[in-house]
Motif scaffolding. Sequence first.
Motif, PDB file in Angstrom:
ATOM      1  N   PRO A   1     -35.973  26.806 -69.031  1.00  0.00           N
ATOM      2  CA  PRO A   1     -36.273  28.107 -68.430  1.00  0.00           C
ATOM      3  C   PRO A   1     -36.632  28.012 -66.968  1.00  0.00           C
ATOM      4  N   SER A   2     -36.098  28.913 -66.202  1.00  0.00           N
ATOM      5  CA  SER A   2     -36.294  29.094 -64.763  1.00  0.00           C
ATOM      6  C   SER A   2     -35.624  28.025 -63.915  1.00  0.00           C
TER       7      SER A   2
ATOM      8  N   LEU B   1     -43.866  26.768 -69.662  1.00  0.00           N
ATOM      9  CA  LEU B   1     -43.112  27.163 -68.463  1.00  0.00           C
ATOM     10  C   LEU B   1     -43.930  26.953 -67.190  1.00  0.00           C
ATOM     11  N   GLU B   2     -45.255  27.164 -67.287  1.00  0.00           N
ATOM     12  CA  GLU B   2     -46.091  27.053 -66.091  1.00  0.00           C
ATOM     13  C   GLU B   2     -46.284  25.621 -65.653  1.00  0.00           C
TER      14      GLU B   2
ATOM     15  N   GLU C   1     -47.434  23.924 -54.748  1.00  0.00           N
ATOM     16  CA  GLU C   1     -47.552  23.509 -56.148  1.00  0.00           C
ATOM     17  C   GLU C   1     -48.823  22.676 -56.337  1.00  0.00           C
TER      18      GLU C   1
END
Lengths: 400, 478
Positions: A249-250, A285-286, A332
Amino acid sequence: MAAAGTMRGDRVFVVLLILRLSFCPCLVGATNEYKRQLTLQLNPNSTSLPPGGDLLHVRAVGDNDTLHFLWCSQGAPTLLIVHTNTSSSSVQVNWTQFLSRNVSGGLSVEPQSSIQYSIAVVFSRLLEYDDANDTAMPDSDFFPPYELQNLNWTRLELFDAKAQLCGETPEFGNGSLCLTLSVFDSDGRAESWPRLLHSANSSQLEVWLDGIMPRSANSRFLLEMQAVGGDFPLSRVDVRQFIDDEFTPSIFKVSQWVSPVKGGSDVSGYVQWKPVAYRQSNPALEDATPCRYSDPQTQDGNATAASSALIQAFFSQPNITGLNVSFGLAGEPFYNSTRFLSWTMLVGVGAPPVDTFSPIVLAIMAVGLGTPMILLLVGGVLVCLHKRRHGSPATYQPIN
Amino acid sequence: MCFLVNHLNVFFFSGSYFCYDNPAALQTQVIQDLNLNTAKFMQLYAWYSWPNVVLCFFGGFLLDRVFGIRLGTIIFSLFVCVGQVIFAAGAWYDLFWLMELGRFVFGIGGESLAVAQNTYAVNWFKGKELNLVFGLQLSMARLGSTVNMNIMGWVYNKVAVVVGSPGPTTLGASLMIAAVTCLFSLVCALVLGVLDKRAERILHKEEGKTGEVIKLTDVKDFPLTLWLVFIICVGYYVAIFPFIGLGQVFFIEKFNFSPAEARAVNSIVYIISAPASPVLGFVVDKTGRNVVWVMMAVVATLAAHMMLAFTFWNPWIAMSLLGVSYSLLACALWPMVAFMVPEHQLGTAYGFMQSIQNLGLALIAMAAGAILDSRGYLVLEVFFCACICTFAAHVLVIMIIILGCLCEHRCFGCLRWSGCYSYRAKRRPIKQTQGDFARLAPMSAFGLRNRYLSRLGAQLPDHCSTHLSSLAYRSVLK
């Protein structure tokens, strides 16, 4: 001498694994669909445990070709893949030459004439820099790099078709740098993120840093890799975009470090990865953090051969190119937030696998878009029939 | 005085709009600073919608019977303010449950304020100006959303410099700054209340009434096509608002936009709807054929979502298309309700519509977050396309079929809605000459003739169309 005799039987593993993992056959991709038979051999033909590291040989036999995967922790961890055009090729190791690490020829694939292509990847260094301004530009403030050939590597642990290897050093504290090699017999997709699509011609390498003590609160890491491409060195990195992020995902890109054939568009070998690393071992996802790569540059073949026993033994005059993969972008979280980083790549011969849609997505789109059209057509027909049957009464009708 | 009131009325709602989309504008920061996943992040939107499932019915009632418009507006503004402050405090102290509570309280005030704003507008501005005022209201509301999208990131970065590092404190401080707009709204509401009281005293105006009468028993009288309109409404809006809520990261990841660019393209839907709503409203009013416009809007939205899902084309195109189609649908769908039910049931019908819409939004917001966490953006977009296809497109087609079978005129002439049903939206007194006193004056021949014709169910010419009453319910937030 007496000890060598007792260890003879149990130190030579011949593990016959015929893996019949059933993957979804509807995953049609641009990969070869045949299956291979895998045979694993740890330290082949060795009378005793080689000091300093193991050598794993996986023989993946197809219909009329063979892939030899050699995974060695003598010196810097190295993966070598040799593609031969016969199903009866074998690997011969001269252990004295191999362990002496100063001449080539210690490892060879017989018959030599059957070798089509060979590709090797060496993990040479782990670099760390202090990102004080949170810019993620690894230009300066580098701490002394960790030479991976100097780490204390554990023995190779084998389970299923995977081989795990961990390296420690006092500077890591209680942490370690681990690598897991997975070899596959057919097409499929890994279970854990980034769920790379693999074929029978590829192997997956997972690298993770677990619990390593960072030398500053704002440390970020880079992993340096060097690759040997036989006749065609791995000279460029292609970035491909695709619209389906269902399995990662992403992430909509995949990077491929390829060895182009005579500068054309065909490739004979590749290192493929998705530009994402994860900050937890069971990531959500995070926990994804992007990663970047530097351009491939030519490196000194002698230095690489000196650091890796496998390169020294197999290649006589290797053409080495190297690049860095840096983890984290500006903004990040730093490595210190979770002290865990994992990154996965695919190494293989031939063309890299191409991701496809899952059938669920296609089905939903077909149903979702097709049915209104059908309804509209059917409805239009119904309305026309209705009108024809009942006529179209005039607005005013006579009263009497 | 009217000028001042106009501006106050228009501004006082902007605080609520500004703060509604705060989570979307700060999505990355909220998720990172508070260690959330996307499903929990979308709870912030779900909790806004939950109170409105019930409150949409009672908003008009509370404003008319219980509080009165003046006090009611002030109370709901207070809710909005307090809700946003609680939300910011929850972020400051890293307590997610407090943030959800804040959004809940904020939601109680937010939607009811829309009713109050419309009532003020109808009460103060009669006749032709009403269109303009409603248009301005919508534009200002959208302006508030746009400003929020583009500014909050910058505010957060500045606060991070002051505080030292990003984290819950920075997030809480940024949200407190956003709460200042709510304070501004509260002040406007207070001033409006004062002005209205003065006007009542000076001009002998009555305190405005929403005119809504909610009787839940009316629900059984709703025609089938009205229920279809409800479904279309839900099916359409659940593909817009949750998508905007999650849009920023989508544009960053897939199209490699910078965070500022991603926020800008996310807000283009609102920017476009600000000028487009009045224009498109005018066009729809002139041409009629609402169903055709709704179909066009649905198809355009579907196309936009497919562009975003299946191509790498510049998302500005798709998002602009989304903005236009969203405005078009708002102008075409909400007035349709006014043609389907008699005026005394309008309040109930709109209340129901908003209630179902909020329910759908709350549920789908949570589902969208969960889908994104496990399957990624493509599946999420396909899910939105499926929502539109199933609920909006299919239902619309069914409605066209029903109307086609029922209709007496050729070529779907009755899609113009004017003559299909014997209900006739009675002209509101506001459209007549001078407010309440007009009711005492004798009707002109023109008015008399129109009343007679409407009783017969004949088709009235365009300039006599009275779906202006539906503008009052063109929900300002949605």
